[in-house]
Design a protein around this motif. Structure first.
Motif, PDB file in Angstrom:
ATOM      1  N   ALA A  65       0.863  -1.138   0.072  1.00  0.00           N
ATOM      2  CA  ALA A  65      -0.234   0.416   0.004  1.00  0.00           C
ATOM      3  C   ALA A  65       0.510   0.903  -0.307  1.00  0.00           C
ATOM      4  CB  ALA A  65      -0.910   0.133   0.814  1.00  0.00           C
ATOM      5  N   GLY A  66       2.217   1.088   0.039  1.00  0.00           N
ATOM      6  CA  GLY A  66       2.925   2.111   0.702  1.00  0.00           C
ATOM      7  C   GLY A  66       2.565   2.648   2.364  1.00  0.00           C
ATOM      8  N   GLU A  67       4.203   3.458   1.795  1.00  0.00           N
ATOM      9  CA  GLU A  67       5.194   4.381   3.447  1.00  0.00           C
ATOM     10  C   GLU A  67       3.711   5.554   4.314  1.00  0.00           C
ATOM     11  OE1 GLU A  67       6.234   5.259   6.743  1.00  0.00           O
ATOM     12  OE2 GLU A  67       7.084   3.308   4.857  1.00  0.00           O
ATOM     13  N   GLU A  68       2.781   6.150   2.968  1.00  0.00           N
ATOM     14  CA  GLU A  68       1.948   7.154   2.832  1.00  0.00           C
ATOM     15  C   GLU A  68       1.047   6.911   4.131  1.00  0.00           C
ATOM     16  OE1 GLU A  68      -0.735  10.209   1.246  1.00  0.00           O
ATOM     17  OE2 GLU A  68       1.003  10.292  -0.261  1.00  0.00           O
ATOM     18  N   THR A  69       0.532   5.781   3.082  1.00  0.00           N
ATOM     19  CA  THR A  69      -0.786   4.891   3.652  1.00  0.00           C
ATOM     20  C   THR A  69      -1.029   4.487   5.521  1.00  0.00           C
ATOM     21  OG1 THR A  69      -1.424   4.712   1.280  1.00  0.00           O
ATOM     22  CG2 THR A  69      -2.624   2.949   3.299  1.00  0.00           C
ATOM     23  N   VAL A  70       0.220   3.277   5.122  1.00  0.00           N
ATOM     24  CA  VAL A  70       1.104   2.906   6.226  1.00  0.00           C
ATOM     25  C   VAL A  70       1.465   3.839   7.430  1.00  0.00           C
ATOM     26  CG1 VAL A  70       2.458   1.507   7.191  1.00  0.00           C
ATOM     27  CG2 VAL A  70       1.230   0.622   5.318  1.00  0.00           C
ATOM     28  N   GLY A  71       1.483   5.057   6.967  1.00  0.00           N
ATOM     29  CA  GLY A  71       1.928   5.500   7.571  1.00  0.00           C
ATOM     30  C   GLY A  71       1.251   7.116   8.963  1.00  0.00           C
ATOM     31  N   ARG A  72      -0.257   7.377   7.666  1.00  0.00           N
ATOM     32  CA  ARG A  72      -0.563   8.006   8.607  1.00  0.00           C
ATOM     33  C   ARG A  72      -1.555   7.232   9.321  1.00  0.00           C
ATOM     34  NH1 ARG A  72      -3.313   8.078   2.432  1.00  0.00           N
ATOM     35  NH2 ARG A  72      -5.658   7.651   3.360  1.00  0.00           N
ATOM     36  N   ILE A  73      -2.006   5.607   8.754  1.00  0.00           N
ATOM     37  CA  ILE A  73      -2.349   4.621   9.873  1.00  0.00           C
ATOM     38  C   ILE A  73      -2.322   3.963  11.591  1.00  0.00           C
ATOM     39  CG2 ILE A  73      -3.069   2.364  10.383  1.00  0.00           C
ATOM     40  CD1 ILE A  73      -3.608   1.653   7.711  1.00  0.00           C
ATOM     41  N   VAL A  74      -0.067   4.326  10.727  1.00  0.00           N
ATOM     42  CA  VAL A  74       0.737   4.635  12.375  1.00  0.00           C
ATOM     43  C   VAL A  74       0.097   5.513  12.931  1.00  0.00           C
ATOM     44  CG1 VAL A  74       3.148   3.934  12.658  1.00  0.00           C
ATOM     45  CG2 VAL A  74       2.534   2.303  11.364  1.00  0.00           C
ATOM     46  N   GLY A  75       0.345   7.046  12.494  1.00  0.00           N
ATOM     47  CA  GLY A  75       0.836   7.656  12.778  1.00  0.00           C
ATOM     48  C   GLY A  75      -0.534   7.938  14.039  1.00  0.00           C
ATOM     49  N   SER A  76      -1.874   7.472  13.558  1.00  0.00           N
ATOM     50  CA  SER A  76      -3.538   7.705  14.113  1.00  0.00           C
ATOM     51  C   SER A  76      -3.535   7.198  15.070  1.00  0.00           C
ATOM     52  CB  SER A  76      -4.881   7.633  13.297  1.00  0.00           C
ATOM     53  OG  SER A  76      -4.138   6.059  12.665  1.00  0.00           O
ATOM     54  N   ILE A  77      -2.229   6.604  15.927  1.00  0.00           N
ATOM     55  CA  ILE A  77      -3.244   5.045  16.848  1.00  0.00           C
ATOM     56  C   ILE A  77      -1.940   5.809  17.432  1.00  0.00           C
ATOM     57  CG2 ILE A  77      -3.559   2.953  17.685  1.00  0.00           C
ATOM     58  CD1 ILE A  77      -3.911   2.001  14.596  1.00  0.00           C
ATOM     59  N   PRO A  78      -2.049   6.388  18.780  1.00  0.00           N
ATOM     60  CA  PRO A  78      -0.915   6.291  19.856  1.00  0.00           C
ATOM     61  C   PRO A  78      -0.347   4.836  20.251  1.00  0.00           C
ATOM     62  CG  PRO A  78      -3.014   7.946  20.501  1.00  0.00           C
ATOM     63  CD  PRO A  78      -3.149   6.315  19.623  1.00  0.00           C
ATOM     64  N   GLY A  79       1.196   5.301  20.078  1.00  0.00           N
ATOM     65  CA  GLY A  79       2.027   4.655  20.764  1.00  0.00           C
ATOM     66  C   GLY A  79       2.463   3.509  20.551  1.00  0.00           C
ATOM     67  N   LEU A  80       1.418   3.398  19.192  1.00  0.00           N
ATOM     68  CA  LEU A  80       2.289   2.758  17.749  1.00  0.00           C
ATOM     69  C   LEU A  80       3.327   2.523  17.300  1.00  0.00           C
ATOM     70  CD1 LEU A  80       1.321   0.077  16.282  1.00  0.00           C
ATOM     71  CD2 LEU A  80      -0.051   0.907  15.132  1.00  0.00           C
ATOM     72  N   GLU A  81       3.975   3.970  16.983  1.00  0.00           N
ATOM     73  CA  GLU A  81       4.942   3.807  16.443  1.00  0.00           C
ATOM     74  C   GLU A  81       6.704   3.663  18.046  1.00  0.00           C
ATOM     75  OE1 GLU A  81       7.050   7.301  14.908  1.00  0.00           O
ATOM     76  OE2 GLU A  81       4.536   7.766  13.714  1.00  0.00           O
ATOM     77  N   ALA A  82       6.677   3.491  18.418  1.00  0.00           N
ATOM     78  CA  ALA A  82       7.064   3.221  20.059  1.00  0.00           C
ATOM     79  C   ALA A  82       7.638   1.334  19.869  1.00  0.00           C
ATOM     80  CB  ALA A  82       6.983   4.097  21.337  1.00  0.00           C
ATOM     81  N   PHE A  83       6.107   1.098  19.521  1.00  0.00           N
ATOM     82  CA  PHE A  83       5.537  -0.169  19.566  1.00  0.00           C
ATOM     83  C   PHE A  83       6.366  -1.227  18.597  1.00  0.00           C
ATOM     84  CE2 PHE A  83       3.222  -3.919  21.914  1.00  0.00           C
ATOM     85  CZ  PHE A  83       3.214  -4.642  20.930  1.00  0.00           C
ATOM     86  N   ILE A  84       6.744  -0.407  17.607  1.00  0.00           N
ATOM     87  CA  ILE A  84       7.304  -0.871  16.359  1.00  0.00           C
ATOM     88  C   ILE A  84       8.849  -0.670  16.068  1.00  0.00           C
ATOM     89  CG2 ILE A  84       4.586  -2.058  15.330  1.00  0.00           C
ATOM     90  CD1 ILE A  84       5.491   0.437  13.053  1.00  0.00           C
TER      91      ILE A  84
END
Length: 122
Positions: free
Chosen positions: A103-122
């Motif tokens: 799906a591409g980095e932009e789509t995934v980035g929008r999803i990950v950025g919308s979920i608090p704490g997910l970036e730190a988790f992964i």
């Protein structure tokens, strides 16, 4: 979906049924918690994901909410299908890597950025 399930099974050393349940749990979580347009773009890029989401909702009903908040809610949803903490991390990383490829980095980035704490988790 078969490609993703195989990838998760291999990476996390789990059986296909558990990998399928994990994908369904993640799709239900994203459907409820992430921006609808980004989730729609992701599902368009992952053949079989709309059917998997529909199946998950038919099997378990519409979720009222998830235990926890943000990334912890996703963690609880995945442990509920039988994954250990280390398996949750592997499955999450592999699913997101697969999603970025499809799906591409932009789509995934929008999803990950919308979920608090997910970036730190992964």
């Amino acid at each position: 979906m078969d490609e993703l399930v195989t990838r998760l099974s291999t990476a996390a050393h789990i059986d296909a049924a558990t990998a399928t349940a994990a994908v369904k749990a993640i799709l239900v979580f994203l459907d409820k918690e992430a921006p609808a347009d980004a989730v729609g773009d992701l599902m368009d890029a992952l053949p079989g994901s709309r059917q998997a989401l529909s199946d998950a909702k038919a099997e378990n009903g519409e979720p009222e909410g998830f235990a926890g908040f943000g990334a912890m809610a996703a963690y609880h949803a995945l442990t509920a299908v039988g994954l250990s903490g280390s398996e949750v991390q592997v499955v999450t990383k592999e699913l997101l890597a697969h999603a970025r490829e499809k799906a591409g980095e932009e789509t995934v980035g929008r999803i990950v950025g919308s979920i608090p704490g997910l970036e730190a988790f992964i």
